[in-house]
Write a protein that holds these residues in place. Structure first.
Motif, short mmCIF file in Angstrom:
data_model
loop_
_atom_site.label_atom_id
_atom_site.label_comp_id
_atom_site.label_asym_id
_atom_site.label_seq_id
_atom_site.Cartn_x
_atom_site.Cartn_y
_atom_site.Cartn_z
N TYR A 1 -14.99 -8.61 4.94
CA TYR A 1 -16.13 -8.92 4.05
C TYR A 1 -17.45 -10.07 5.79
N ARG A 2 -15.92 -10.13 6.04
CA ARG A 2 -16.24 -11.85 6.92
C ARG A 2 -15.45 -11.57 8.45
N ASP A 3 -14.41 -11.74 8.03
CA ASP A 3 -14.04 -11.13 10.02
C ASP A 3 -13.75 -10.15 10.30
N GLY A 4 -13.78 -9.17 9.52
CA GLY A 4 -13.92 -7.55 9.48
C GLY A 4 -15.30 -7.29 10.60
N GLY B 1 -10.40 -3.76 14.53
CA GLY B 1 -9.47 -4.79 15.78
C GLY B 1 -7.70 -4.26 15.17
N TYR B 2 -7.59 -3.34 14.93
CA TYR B 2 -7.02 -2.68 14.60
C TYR B 2 -6.17 -1.54 15.56
N PRO C 1 -6.04 -8.82 13.31
CA PRO C 1 -7.74 -8.48 14.54
C PRO C 1 -8.54 -9.49 14.57
N VAL C 2 -8.96 -9.51 16.20
CA VAL C 2 -9.35 -10.51 16.85
C VAL C 2 -10.46 -9.47 17.42
N ALA C 3 -11.33 -10.45 17.70
CA ALA C 3 -12.27 -10.52 18.99
C ALA C 3 -12.82 -9.59 20.19
#
Length: 273
Positions: free
Chosen positions: A47-50, A116-117, A193-195
């Motif tokens: 809910y935050r990073d994804g 990010g996968y 997962p990163v931007a």
């Protein structure tokens, strides 16, 4: 703006989570660090990073997604008219169900990629290739439909049989198997997962294969439901056989959409008995 408590300020300074949110604590003496895991890691990832990663994907793939979406609409039009017979075991209902499953794999792969996968994207892309390979085998191999419903049709063998009809299937399935599915040292790489960035090689692969996957799905759907169309799209019928022979308009569009090299691979001996 609310005033932070003294305890909150101190935790922020030390980058320390709340005590009741700490799952584990590890002291890294070599690097003089304390590493925490927290109880909300999954929550934060979802809910935050994804969503942050997904936004970076969306900014860089908007045009590609829109192009692929238009093709998915064409594919869905060929499939949906046969889903009414989903409870039947005939050829049309069976391949429509499989192709519908393939479209779900396609959409799921993109959802996984945009969060990010990329490695997991490749695994789902392989599922798509394997599914449409089985559809081709049901169309060309006598007795395959009976074997499929009896649970005796080997999906791995289907890839080998189907690449005689569409050569890119074998190449792509092999690459996805080696790089993404079969566990190797690449899977031991520490990656999360990163931007996405403009120079991201993984993003380039995802964008290219998104187009290739939906293009192959379109071709196979057109093959199995070819006799329902009056105009030539990808296949030319000669009696019971079909040959990959796109109309000039489709050939031109395909070259723009996936590139001439991909189209030439498909033209190398592509035919369906």
């Amino acid at each position: 703006m609310t005033r932070k408590s003294r305890g909150r300020l101190e935790r922020d300074r030390q980058k320390m989570p709340r005590r009741d949110n700490i799952a584990t604590v590890t002291v890294d003496r070599e690097n003089q660090k304390i590493v925490y895991t927290t109880n909300d890691m999954l929550v934060n990832q979802l809910y935050r990073d994804g969503p942050r990663v997904a936004k970076s994907f969306d900014r860089r793939t908007k045009e590609v997604v829109e192009e692929c979406s238009a093709v998915l609409g064409q594919v869905s039009g060929l499939i949906l008219q046969h889903l009414r017979q989903a409870e039947k075991d005939n050829f049309e209902a069976t391949v429509a169900g499989l192709l519908y499953s393939a479209t779900n794999s396609y959409v799921a792969s993109i959802q996984v990629a945009r969060h990010g996968y990329p490695r997991q994207y490749g695994a789902l892309a392989r599922m798509l290739i394997e599914t449409i390979s089985m559809v081709i085998v049901l169309a060309i191999r006598p007795g395959a439909l009976v074997d499929f419903h009896a649970g005796k049709l080997d999906s791995n063998k289907c890839v080998g049989w189907s690449k005689a009809v569409l050569p890119p299937l074998g190449h792509f399935w092999g690459m996805l198997s080696r790089e993404f599915v079969h566990i190797s040292r690449n899977h031991a790489t520490f990656e999360g997962p990163v931007a996405f960035t403009e120079t991201d090689e993984a993003l380039d692969f995802i964008k290219t294969s998104m187009k290739g996957n939906i293009w192959l799905l379109f071709i196979v759907a057109d093959l199995v439901f070819h006799d329902e169309r009056k105009t030539i799209r990808f296949w030319r019928r000669e009696g019971q056989a079909a040959h990959f022979d796109p109309s000039p308009e489709i050939l031109e569009w395909s070259a723009r959409f996936v590139g001439e090299g991909f189209v030439k691979q498909a033209e190398e001996g592509a035919s369906a008995p």
